[in-house]
Design a protein around this motif. Structure first.
Motif, mmCIF file in Angstrom:
data_model
loop_
_atom_site.group_PDB
_atom_site.id
_atom_site.type_symbol
_atom_site.label_atom_id
_atom_site.label_comp_id
_atom_site.label_asym_id
_atom_site.label_seq_id
_atom_site.Cartn_x
_atom_site.Cartn_y
_atom_site.Cartn_z
ATOM 1 N N GLU A 168 1.007 -1.353 -0.007
ATOM 2 C CA GLU A 168 -0.072 0.001 0.113
ATOM 3 C C GLU A 168 0.781 1.172 -0.071
ATOM 4 O OE1 GLU A 168 -2.874 0.065 -0.656
ATOM 5 O OE2 GLU A 168 -4.041 -1.655 0.464
ATOM 6 N N PRO A 169 1.844 1.398 -1.253
ATOM 7 C CA PRO A 169 2.781 2.566 -1.212
ATOM 8 C C PRO A 169 2.076 3.706 -1.095
ATOM 9 C CG PRO A 169 2.697 1.329 -3.224
ATOM 10 C CD PRO A 169 1.873 0.497 -2.323
ATOM 11 N N THR A 170 0.973 3.799 -1.794
ATOM 12 C CA THR A 170 0.160 5.386 -1.992
ATOM 13 C C THR A 170 -0.788 5.725 -0.873
ATOM 14 O OG1 THR A 170 -1.266 4.514 -3.607
ATOM 15 C CG2 THR A 170 0.789 5.290 -4.317
ATOM 16 N N ALA A 171 -1.039 4.746 0.082
ATOM 17 C CA ALA A 171 -2.345 4.898 0.694
ATOM 18 C C ALA A 171 -2.367 6.205 1.833
ATOM 19 C CB ALA A 171 -2.260 3.805 2.053
ATOM 20 N N ALA A 172 -1.200 6.854 2.044
ATOM 21 C CA ALA A 172 -1.168 7.976 3.055
ATOM 22 C C ALA A 172 -0.620 9.222 2.139
ATOM 23 C CB ALA A 172 -0.346 7.820 4.123
ATOM 24 N N LEU A 173 -0.515 8.887 0.805
ATOM 25 C CA LEU A 173 0.154 10.129 -0.142
ATOM 26 C C LEU A 173 -0.902 10.958 -0.811
ATOM 27 C CD1 LEU A 173 3.161 8.288 -1.854
ATOM 28 C CD2 LEU A 173 3.044 9.428 0.389
ATOM 29 N N SER A 174 -0.570 12.282 -1.036
ATOM 30 C CA SER A 174 -1.272 12.917 -1.854
ATOM 31 C C SER A 174 -1.337 12.610 -3.448
ATOM 32 C CB SER A 174 -0.899 14.483 -1.853
ATOM 33 O OG SER A 174 0.441 14.402 -2.608
ATOM 34 N N GLU A 175 -2.209 13.101 -4.357
ATOM 35 C CA GLU A 175 -2.403 12.640 -5.622
ATOM 36 C C GLU A 175 -1.040 12.832 -6.280
ATOM 37 O OE1 GLU A 175 -4.331 11.074 -8.897
ATOM 38 O OE2 GLU A 175 -4.910 11.027 -6.736
ATOM 39 N N GLY A 176 -0.650 14.015 -6.106
ATOM 40 C CA GLY A 176 0.882 14.325 -6.697
ATOM 41 C C GLY A 176 1.857 13.487 -6.283
ATOM 42 N N ASP A 177 2.101 13.173 -5.248
ATOM 43 C CA ASP A 177 3.192 12.232 -4.460
ATOM 44 C C ASP A 177 2.978 10.907 -5.056
ATOM 45 O OD1 ASP A 177 4.283 14.094 -3.146
ATOM 46 O OD2 ASP A 177 3.426 13.747 -1.196
ATOM 47 N N SER A 178 1.415 10.368 -5.045
ATOM 48 C CA SER A 178 1.304 9.043 -5.565
ATOM 49 C C SER A 178 1.818 8.902 -7.128
ATOM 50 C CB SER A 178 -0.065 8.676 -5.374
ATOM 51 O OG SER A 178 -0.836 8.852 -4.057
ATOM 52 N N GLN A 179 1.578 9.865 -8.040
ATOM 53 C CA GLN A 179 1.991 9.839 -9.248
ATOM 54 C C GLN A 179 3.223 9.757 -9.422
ATOM 55 O OE1 GLN A 179 -0.417 9.232 -11.735
ATOM 56 N NE2 GLN A 179 -1.728 9.237 -9.979
ATOM 57 N N ALA A 180 3.910 10.619 -8.564
ATOM 58 C CA ALA A 180 5.587 10.659 -8.594
ATOM 59 C C ALA A 180 6.075 9.175 -8.229
ATOM 60 C CB ALA A 180 6.298 11.797 -7.837
ATOM 61 N N LEU A 181 5.591 8.523 -7.163
ATOM 62 C CA LEU A 181 5.886 7.243 -6.850
ATOM 63 C C LEU A 181 5.936 6.350 -7.835
ATOM 64 C CD1 LEU A 181 7.303 5.586 -4.707
ATOM 65 C CD2 LEU A 181 4.879 5.254 -3.798
ATOM 66 N N LEU A 182 4.616 6.152 -8.471
ATOM 67 C CA LEU A 182 4.406 5.313 -9.554
ATOM 68 C C LEU A 182 5.126 5.538 -10.829
ATOM 69 C CD1 LEU A 182 0.261 5.412 -9.515
ATOM 70 C CD2 LEU A 182 1.889 3.695 -8.493
ATOM 71 N N ASP A 183 5.551 6.594 -11.184
ATOM 72 C CA ASP A 183 6.502 7.081 -12.109
ATOM 73 C C ASP A 183 7.789 6.326 -11.899
ATOM 74 O OD1 ASP A 183 4.636 8.368 -13.748
ATOM 75 O OD2 ASP A 183 4.807 10.350 -12.965
ATOM 76 N N LEU A 184 8.138 6.569 -10.645
ATOM 77 C CA LEU A 184 9.664 5.939 -10.302
ATOM 78 C C LEU A 184 9.498 4.392 -10.407
ATOM 79 C CD1 LEU A 184 12.180 6.236 -8.907
ATOM 80 C CD2 LEU A 184 11.368 6.191 -6.575
ATOM 81 N N LEU A 185 8.533 3.742 -10.125
ATOM 82 C CA LEU A 185 8.349 2.430 -10.272
ATOM 83 C C LEU A 185 8.515 1.856 -11.606
ATOM 84 C CD1 LEU A 185 5.425 1.142 -7.843
ATOM 85 C CD2 LEU A 185 7.902 0.863 -7.560
ATOM 86 N N LEU A 186 7.891 2.765 -12.498
ATOM 87 C CA LEU A 186 8.134 2.490 -13.968
ATOM 88 C C LEU A 186 9.613 2.763 -14.339
ATOM 89 C CD1 LEU A 186 4.713 3.997 -15.336
ATOM 90 C CD2 LEU A 186 5.326 1.630 -15.283
ATOM 91 N N GLU A 187 10.270 3.807 -13.686
ATOM 92 C CA GLU A 187 11.457 4.078 -14.029
ATOM 93 C C GLU A 187 12.489 2.841 -13.646
ATOM 94 O OE1 GLU A 187 13.166 7.627 -12.807
ATOM 95 O OE2 GLU A 187 11.365 8.904 -13.483
ATOM 96 N N LEU A 188 12.097 2.318 -12.463
ATOM 97 C CA LEU A 188 12.982 1.327 -11.737
ATOM 98 C C LEU A 188 12.578 -0.163 -12.722
ATOM 99 C CD1 LEU A 188 12.186 1.701 -8.138
ATOM 100 C CD2 LEU A 188 14.583 2.228 -9.207
ATOM 101 N N LYS A 189 11.460 -0.190 -13.235
ATOM 102 C CA LYS A 189 11.438 -1.271 -13.995
ATOM 103 C C LYS A 189 12.187 -1.141 -15.467
ATOM 104 C CE LYS A 189 7.688 -3.306 -17.230
ATOM 105 N NZ LYS A 189 6.333 -3.040 -17.603
ATOM 106 N N GLY A 190 12.389 -0.172 -15.827
ATOM 107 C CA GLY A 190 13.226 0.163 -16.999
ATOM 108 C C GLY A 190 14.642 -0.145 -16.658
ATOM 109 N N GLN A 191 15.130 -0.097 -15.378
ATOM 110 C CA GLN A 191 16.493 -0.203 -15.091
ATOM 111 C C GLN A 191 16.607 -1.913 -14.329
ATOM 112 O OE1 GLN A 191 17.329 2.345 -11.845
ATOM 113 N NE2 GLN A 191 16.413 4.125 -13.007
ATOM 114 N N GLY A 192 15.432 -2.832 -14.892
ATOM 115 C CA GLY A 192 15.610 -4.132 -14.549
ATOM 116 C C GLY A 192 15.029 -4.549 -13.162
ATOM 117 N N VAL A 193 14.514 -3.558 -12.289
ATOM 118 C CA VAL A 193 14.056 -4.036 -11.041
ATOM 119 C C VAL A 193 12.530 -4.751 -11.131
ATOM 120 C CG1 VAL A 193 13.262 -3.196 -8.619
ATOM 121 C CG2 VAL A 193 15.407 -2.422 -9.887
#
Length: 504
Positions: A168-193
């Protein structure tokens, strides 16, 4: 790509409860795999088995990681292979710096002496990867929750993470912070994570996930490709039924004015020249659900807490009336006596005593009703808790269970039970469905409808506009401590609410 992880027929039993029953999961290397399910379905338990929180021998079944059988006796064992879990409750030390938190237990040292220049250099590189601009020496308690999540991910990257688990990584986050975190997950996926994300926010799941596994009542229901997957399909598998109507229907009948607020003003508790609530007035009738919409920081929670026993603010002025008569709400006890109840948005810190039982939490706000000459009657206390356990359908084997062991949805029902036991005339609900799944939400909505049908007055504060639109008779739109508009159920829409907010 082949499977990085296989979990086969995992069964985990706690006293009186089978949390996992032959659950199987397969995660491909390089993907983002979402796990969905109602609160209490077993999602977090499964991840704790995987990460070694529940060690080998405490469960049945087999884990295969990178083609090899895995038997983790501790979190350290799983971390050594690059499996890192970030729990919903962040595991950071508030008074330490970012650098100290990232390398805590994994210090950069030579002959037992920490190499601070190297620690700071590596921290700067990790912060750049997660997009955090703070310096390594910044103390964690000065950061918002969104930035603290990024520190946790930076910490995971410092351990050469290969499989990142986020609960539940975005449960306590604002909309903006949630979107930034999801974007980071996609970036990490591109790095093989590879990532596993547990989430009840289905729009976020559909945005980032490659595949979705649904767990219900401790068992695997389905594993589906995310492409083309609808929220309705996920919901159907999660709750075992169609949810074409997300909000239960009710007959809308408003009676006499129960609660009225006149010219309410609230000052900031520390900044004397700053007003948080300005000249605010409102009414709520018997059987009516009145919503308060607004962006984060609009003053909604500050309003609720200031009315309920002046729990927030200073230099408070204005009048509170119940049934047309002024009442004293200057303390929490007096507010309760006047017929008010407040379900806080922070149930774990302010709503419950987590280390106490369901029984004790249920009666906390009205101990006098279960006491004789100042002594609590254990039998009466149990009887009351059992009554609410049945009526609110709290999923637990016993009212003697500690609330810390309940799912989020069931914890929220205990908070509701506590306040319903005071028999309030006005119930203020502040984000009552935050952090709970769609099935539990529907049950909370049904409780709200039952309360309005019984003639109670309800104020609903929510950041989810569909929730306000689906439940409320009227909606006040709030911005910068003032009401900037009022919409009836017929007039209200997401566009109408947002237009009032941005107009100011």
């Amino acid at each position: 790509m082949g499977a990085l992880l296989r979990m086969d027929r995992i069964t985990k039993t706690f006293p009186g409860v089978k949390a996992l029953d032959d659950v199987s999961l397969e995660v491909a290397e390089g993907e983002i795999h979402a796990i969905c399910g109602e609160n209490g379905a077993g999602k977090s338990t499964l991840m704790k088995v995987l990460s070694g929180v529940y060690p080998v021998g405490s469960y049945e079944g087999q884990i295969t990681y990178d083609g090899q059988p895995a038997a983790f006796g501790s979190i350290r064992d799983s971390e050594d292979l690059g499996i890192i879990i970030i729990h919903q409750e962040l595991a950071l030390v508030p008074l330490l710096t970012i650098a100290e938190n990232i390398f805590l237990g994994n210090e950069r040292a030579t002959r037992g002496v920490i190499d601070w220049p190297e620690t700071f250099r590596q921290t700067e590189a990790l912060l750049a990867k997660v997009g955090l601009r703070e310096t390594p020496g910044t103390r964690v308690d000065t950061l918002g929750v969104g930035k603290q999540q990024l520190v946790e991910i930076a910490k995971a990257l410092s351990k050469n993470v290969r499989l990142l688990i986020l609960d539940e990584p975005t449960a306590a986050l604002s909309e903006g912070d949630s979107q930034a975190l999801l974007d980071l997950l996609l970036e990490l996926k591109g790095q093989g994570v590879t990532s596993i994300i547990i989430s009840h926010k289905l729009n976020e799941v559909r945005r980032v996930a490659d595949s979705v596994t649904v767990i219900r009542d401790g068992a695997t229901i389905s594993t589906l490709e995310a492409k083309g997957l609808t929220e309705d399909r996920i919901v159907r598998d999660m709750v075992g039924r169609d949810m074409a109507h997300r909000y239960p229907e009710r007959e809308r009948r408003a009676g006499e004015v129960v609660f009225e607020l006149r010219d309410w003003n609230v000052g900031h508790p520390e900044q004397r020249d700053r007003r948080m609530i300005r000249d605010l007035s409102m009414q709520v009738r018997a059987g009516e659900v009145v919503g308060i919409a607004g962006l984060m920081g609009a003053g909604r929670t500050e309003l609720a807490m200031s009315v309920f026993g002046r729990s927030y603010g200073r230099d408070i002025s204005g009048q509170v009336l119940m049934h047309g008569r002024p009442v004293d709400v200057s303390t929490v006890d007096r507010a309760i006596a006047a017929g008010l109840a407040y379900v806080t948005e922070d149930r774990k810190t302010l709503g419950l005593i987590l280390d106490e039982t369901i029984r004790r939490n249920t009666v906390l706000a009205n101990l006098g009703a279960v006491a004789t000459r100042g002594v609590v009657d254990d039998g009466r206390e149990t009887e009351v808790a059992e009554t609410y356990r049945r009526s609110l359908r709290i999923r637990t084997p016993s009212v003697f269970q500690k609330v810390m062991n309940l799912s989020g949805g069931n914890q929220q029902k205990v908070v509701l039970a506590k306040w319903l036991f005071t028999d309030p005339e006005l119930l203020i609900l502040d984000e009552p469905t935050r952090g709970i799944d769609v099935g539990a939400k529907y049950e909370i909505y049904s409780i709200i409808n039952d309360l309005s049908a019984a003639g109670k007055a309800v104020i609903l504060i929510s950041s989810e506009m569909p929730e306000l639109l689906g439940l409320c008779d009227r909606i006040h739109v709030m911005n910068q401590g003032r009401f900037v508009g009022e919409l009836t159920a017929a007039e209200a829409s997401q566009e109408a609410i947002m237009s009032l907010i941005v107009r100011e």
